[in-house]
Enzyme design. Sequence first.
Site, mmCIF file in Angstrom:
data_model
loop_
_atom_site.group_PDB
_atom_site.id
_atom_site.type_symbol
_atom_site.label_atom_id
_atom_site.label_comp_id
_atom_site.label_asym_id
_atom_site.label_seq_id
_atom_site.Cartn_x
_atom_site.Cartn_y
_atom_site.Cartn_z
ATOM 1 N N ASP A 66 -24.754 -55.065 100.087
ATOM 2 C CA ASP A 66 -24.388 -54.900 98.680
ATOM 3 C C ASP A 66 -25.200 -55.820 97.771
ATOM 4 O O ASP A 66 -25.723 -56.848 98.204
ATOM 5 C CB ASP A 66 -22.884 -55.146 98.492
ATOM 6 C CG ASP A 66 -22.430 -56.513 98.997
ATOM 7 O OD1 ASP A 66 -22.794 -56.880 100.127
ATOM 8 O OD2 ASP A 66 -21.737 -57.231 98.257
ATOM 9 N N GLU B 134 -20.160 -58.377 100.441
ATOM 10 C CA GLU B 134 -20.292 -59.837 100.429
ATOM 11 C C GLU B 134 -20.024 -60.396 99.043
ATOM 12 O O GLU B 134 -19.396 -61.442 98.895
ATOM 13 C CB GLU B 134 -21.695 -60.255 100.906
ATOM 14 C CG GLU B 134 -21.817 -61.749 101.197
ATOM 15 C CD GLU B 134 -22.073 -62.616 99.975
ATOM 16 O OE1 GLU B 134 -21.676 -63.800 99.989
ATOM 17 O OE2 GLU B 134 -22.636 -62.132 98.983
ATOM 18 N N GLU B 135 -20.496 -59.681 98.020
ATOM 19 C CA GLU B 135 -20.426 -60.235 96.660
ATOM 20 C C GLU B 135 -19.012 -60.248 96.089
ATOM 21 O O GLU B 135 -18.745 -60.931 95.110
ATOM 22 C CB GLU B 135 -21.360 -59.445 95.717
ATOM 23 C CG GLU B 135 -22.831 -59.432 96.138
ATOM 24 C CD GLU B 135 -23.524 -60.770 95.935
ATOM 25 O OE1 GLU B 135 -22.878 -61.716 95.453
ATOM 26 O OE2 GLU B 135 -24.716 -60.866 96.285
ATOM 27 N N ASP C 57 -28.397 -66.383 103.579
ATOM 28 C CA ASP C 57 -27.971 -65.938 102.249
ATOM 29 C C ASP C 57 -27.997 -67.056 101.221
ATOM 30 O O ASP C 57 -27.355 -66.984 100.183
ATOM 31 C CB ASP C 57 -26.568 -65.325 102.351
ATOM 32 C CG ASP C 57 -26.253 -64.438 101.159
ATOM 33 O OD1 ASP C 57 -27.187 -64.105 100.416
ATOM 34 O OD2 ASP C 57 -25.080 -64.081 100.970
HETATM 35 ZN ZN LIG Z 1 -26.172 -62.851 98.916
#
Ligand SMILES: [Zn+2]
Length: 391
Positions: free
Chosen positions: A79, A145-146, A172
């Site tokens: 994402d 993830e966001e 990340d």
């Molecule tokens: Zn990220």
Amino acid sequence: MVQTLMSLIRIPAIAPENGGEGELKKAEKLNEFLKTMDLDRIERYDAEDKRVQSGKRPNIVAYLNGKNDQKLWIVTHLDIVPPGEESLWTMTKPFEPTIKNGRIYGRGSEDNMQSMIASIFAVKTLKELDIKPSRTVALAFVSDEEQGSKYGIEHLIKQGLFNPKDLTIVPDSGNGDGSFIEIAEKSALWFKLLTIGKQAHASRPYTGLNAHRIGMQFALELDRLLHEKYSDKDEYFDPPETTIEPTKKEANVDAINIIPGEDVIYFDCRILPRYNLEEIIKDVNNLRTKFEKQTGAQIKFEPTHKTVAPKPTDPHAPIVEMLAEAIRNIRKIEPKVGGIGGGTCAAFFRRIGLPAVVWSTIDEVAHQPNEYAKIDNMVNDAKVYASIATM
Ligand SMILES: [Zn+2]
């Protein structure tokens, strides 16, 4: 690597919270590519989510078998965040990637596709050179993830795929030369403050109660109090102090000649693990009650996000030492081990006692307009992954 990265940028994968349709189209494109690599196994662990048209938030795991059954996990997310104000994208349109000066511009290029492509091509290269890695390399491509990871890494962890003796890298976050290995993070507390006064005509303020003035005064007083009380520094972290920032401000009235009856402001606090979040919440509430008595306004406090920092990964855990060795060998630099303010998928591993590190070589342009991936960083990080796989 460049072509694969660019083809993925062209498929936005935005969360339903931000008005998007999720990650499925992008995951399917990626899956097609993975299938051409002749890997040992590709698995899907889609999470159900009725908010997106497909009803699915995809998670893919691809394996290249090694000589033993220990796994080297490299976890990246599918994402992306929305592009934001389009007019600020001066180098390219967010979903029409452009190459300039060794950089690929586009939304999601750095966060998190640069590392995703690096992990895929590390495996692809081992496969093509017919090198059997010492341990099984498992690439996880996760959703959500966001927006909190419920449909992504949390869902994958529930499937019981991870073992404490595995090695886990979450690329990340990182720094410009790839010398920073993140093993710890701060606690997070985000909250909303709603001040309620009484709306009135601006020429007769005495008939109302200006919520905007009281809200601003309260926010500044709170900002000062928290900074003063929670002022410790821990050089292990970057930045070394607790950060307390007033951020989002909601619009109030539509006209200049109206005294606002309501005021809304948000704070984003990243707190050193030594501090207790409940103590901070108590301070906010005490000051809030004091302000209410003094002004006659009502102030509502609403935490919107609260994460207590998990126990850090042991600085001598095998994955930390192997990654450090790979960085020394390949980059000829001395890595530094430490903590950051932001949360990543690594926190979910640490919370269940699995050692995980966060590492990548990036310019830190995630979530910004003109986000880019450096081609050299993508290639060089792939070498580090391949080196750990074969160590
Ligand atoms: Zn990220």
